[in-house]
Design a protein around this motif. Structure first.
Motif, short mmCIF file in Angstrom:
data_model
loop_
_atom_site.label_atom_id
_atom_site.label_comp_id
_atom_site.label_asym_id
_atom_site.label_seq_id
_atom_site.Cartn_x
_atom_site.Cartn_y
_atom_site.Cartn_z
N GLU A 38 -10.44 0.00 -1.83
CA GLU A 38 -10.56 1.22 -1.09
C GLU A 38 -11.25 2.22 -1.51
O GLU A 38 -10.99 2.62 -2.73
CB GLU A 38 -9.03 1.61 -1.15
N ARG A 39 -12.03 3.03 -0.48
CA ARG A 39 -12.66 4.25 -0.88
C ARG A 39 -11.75 5.35 -1.45
O ARG A 39 -10.64 5.33 -0.64
CB ARG A 39 -13.28 4.91 0.36
N ASN A 96 1.05 -1.05 -0.03
CA ASN A 96 -0.09 -0.24 0.08
C ASN A 96 1.05 1.22 -0.01
O ASN A 96 1.66 1.53 0.98
CB ASN A 96 -0.86 -0.01 1.12
N ASN A 122 -12.19 4.63 10.27
CA ASN A 122 -12.75 4.87 9.03
C ASN A 122 -13.65 3.74 8.63
O ASN A 122 -13.69 2.62 9.36
CB ASN A 122 -11.61 4.95 7.93
N ASN A 176 -6.32 10.51 0.18
CA ASN A 176 -6.60 9.63 -0.66
C ASN A 176 -6.29 9.77 -2.07
O ASN A 176 -6.26 11.28 -2.25
CB ASN A 176 -8.05 8.99 -0.76
N ALA A 186 -9.10 10.95 4.57
CA ALA A 186 -9.41 9.62 5.31
C ALA A 186 -9.20 10.16 6.84
O ALA A 186 -8.16 10.78 7.18
CB ALA A 186 -8.96 8.49 4.83
N ASN A 205 -14.75 1.44 2.58
CA ASN A 205 -13.95 0.41 1.88
C ASN A 205 -14.38 -0.83 2.05
O ASN A 205 -15.25 -1.31 3.05
CB ASN A 205 -12.58 0.53 3.00
N CYS A 225 -5.00 -2.96 2.64
CA CYS A 225 -5.52 -1.85 3.52
C CYS A 225 -5.36 -2.35 4.73
O CYS A 225 -6.12 -3.17 5.27
CB CYS A 225 -6.99 -1.45 3.06
N GLY A 226 -4.37 -1.51 5.43
CA GLY A 226 -4.15 -1.80 6.94
C GLY A 226 -5.48 -1.81 7.89
O GLY A 226 -5.70 -2.82 8.67
N THR A 227 -6.32 -0.73 7.75
CA THR A 227 -7.28 -0.60 8.54
C THR A 227 -8.26 -1.92 8.17
O THR A 227 -9.17 -2.62 9.31
CB THR A 227 -8.07 0.52 8.60
N MET A 237 -8.07 7.66 8.92
CA MET A 237 -7.10 6.75 9.47
C MET A 237 -6.63 6.06 8.40
O MET A 237 -7.31 5.67 7.27
CB MET A 237 -8.04 6.06 10.36
N CYS A 238 -5.35 5.47 8.46
CA CYS A 238 -4.75 4.56 7.57
C CYS A 238 -3.69 3.72 8.25
O CYS A 238 -2.79 4.44 8.93
CB CYS A 238 -4.21 5.48 6.26
N GLY A 239 -3.91 2.68 8.17
CA GLY A 239 -3.25 1.71 9.15
C GLY A 239 -1.88 1.47 8.44
O GLY A 239 -0.80 1.69 9.39
N ASN A 240 -1.65 1.03 7.20
CA ASN A 240 -0.44 0.89 6.59
C ASN A 240 0.46 2.20 6.65
O ASN A 240 1.64 2.06 6.83
CB ASN A 240 -0.59 0.31 5.10
N1 LIG Z 1 -9.21 4.70 1.53
C1 LIG Z 1 -9.08 4.72 3.14
C2 LIG Z 1 -8.05 5.46 3.82
C3 LIG Z 1 -6.94 4.47 3.73
C4 LIG Z 1 -6.74 3.24 4.55
C5 LIG Z 1 -5.58 2.51 4.41
N2 LIG Z 1 -4.95 2.37 3.16
C6 LIG Z 1 -5.08 1.73 5.29
O1 LIG Z 1 -4.05 1.08 5.28
O2 LIG Z 1 -5.86 1.67 6.50
C7 LIG Z 1 -10.32 5.68 3.50
O3 LIG Z 1 -10.95 6.54 2.86
O4 LIG Z 1 -11.04 5.40 4.49
#
Ligand SMILES: N[C@@H](CCC[C@H](N)C(=O)O)C(=O)O
Length: 322
Positions: free
Chosen positions: A217-218, A13, A162, A64, A70, A199, A226-228, A72-75
């Motif tokens: 992913e949104r 990611n 998110n 994004n 967004a 997402n 996508c980490g989350t 939050m983004c975990g990765n």
């Molecule tokens: N596209 C997601 C935000 C990014 C999430 C991400 N890649 C992750 O690693 O968590 C959103 O709009 O919620």
């Protein structure tokens, strides 16, 4: 002006990190869209802004690929964790995000000598208005067939914070990407269920402590990881008894991560552990039109590729239909 950026990835990611002392100094949405275009150095999934914080060692903002922001983004947070920990020479820190201040930490490597970080994923809510999502006046959607979405996939809606829609896919070891793409496009367009988009992840159960997750992913589209989404998928898999372990290995098209999942009634403790790989250091000249002044690749990607071939061997029996 010469901007110093880092190209980084967590589980494939891919993001640009840019640190600023002045959050008002630029149209970040415009920069994010420009950086993420496929024909611009291969593109990326988003822009991670690092800014000063009064309540953490730094603040992370997530833009994004389509310019939306967004929560939050975990990765991405793992990569920002490494950036901040190395900058301040510490092994753990608190980082402010849009809705929470989260603990991040340097960890023992998950594979070979790959730099590895963990991040807290919080807060968690199964109240569908927290996504926001609306469906037949329901308050929660937990492991349910939703006839408007699919006739053979059970969905759970959860925000972390998110928004995520997690579908457990059982049939014939196939994750049908066309079905996932159709549903995701519908829920990320003008629609009655998820006004801000969502997402969408399809989860294939592998064994008692591992799952495979593919995410649309949104604001981005299909992503390597996508980490989350992977952490939310591990939580849903644990609650629904798809996995029995509290440490879940989550494979994805970009590699794998580990998700630690503890839940007790409405109390959830989630930790996402995985690589934080720095691929290149870049300078962007913004004086007239935006032009790359220099791009210097690191040698970290070579080490990461051995992890990918390990992950590919583990997931060879799962196939995706296009
Ligand atoms: N596209 C997601 C935000 C990014 C999430 C991400 N890649 C992750 O690693 O968590 C959103 O709009 O919620």
């Amino acid at each position: 002006m010469l901007m110093q950026l880092h190209k980084v990835h967590g589980s494939g990611n891919t993001f640009y990190i840019f640190e600023t002392n002045n959050e008002e100094s630029m149209d970040w949405s415009k920069l994010g869209i420009w950086l993420c275009q496929k024909d611009n150095l291969g593109g990326a999934d988003g822009l991670l802004l690092v800014a000063p914080s009064k309540i953490g060692l730094a603040k992370m903002r997530v833009i994004n690929a389509d310019g939306s922001e967004a929560s939050m983004c975990g990765n991405g947070l793992r990569c920002v964790a490494r950036y901040i920990c190395e900058k301040h020479n510490v092994s753990e820190a608190l980082i402010e995000t849009m809705k929470a201040v989260l603990k991040v930490q340097k960890e023992a490597s998950i594979f070979g000598s790959i730099p590895t970080y963990s991040v807290e994923i919080a807060p968690v809510s199964f109240d569908i208005t927290s996504l926001p999502m609306f469906y037949k006046n329901k308050q929660q959607i937990r492991n349910e067939l939703i006839e408007e979405f699919a006739d053979d996939i059970s969905f759970t809606a959860v925000s972390v914070p998110n928004p995520h829609l997690i579908g457990i896919v059982q049939s014939d070891k196939i994750i049908n990407t066309q079905h996932q793409e159709r549903l995701s496009s519908k829920l990320n367009g003008d629609n009655e269920y998820c006004p801000d988009g969502v997402n969408v992840s399809y989860v294939y159960p592998m064994d008692e402590d591992s799952i495979y997750v593919r995410t649309y992913e949104r604001g981005v589209g299909f992503t390597n990881a996508c980490g989350t989404a992977m952490t939310a998928s591990a939580l849903v898999s644990s609650i629904e008894g798809v996995v029995s372990a509290s440490k879940v290995t989550v494979y994805n098209p970009g590699g794998f991560v580990q998700c630690h999942v503890q839940h007790n009634e409405e109390d959830y403790v989630l930790k996402l552990i995985g690589n934080a790989t720095f691929v290149a250091e870049l300078e962007l000249n913004t004086e007239k039109e935006w032009l790359w002044q220099s791009v210097k690749e690191t040698d970290e990607q070579k080490a990461y590729e051995s992890l990918i071939s390990y992950a590919e061997t583990k997931t060879a029996s799962i196939y995706l239909t296009s």
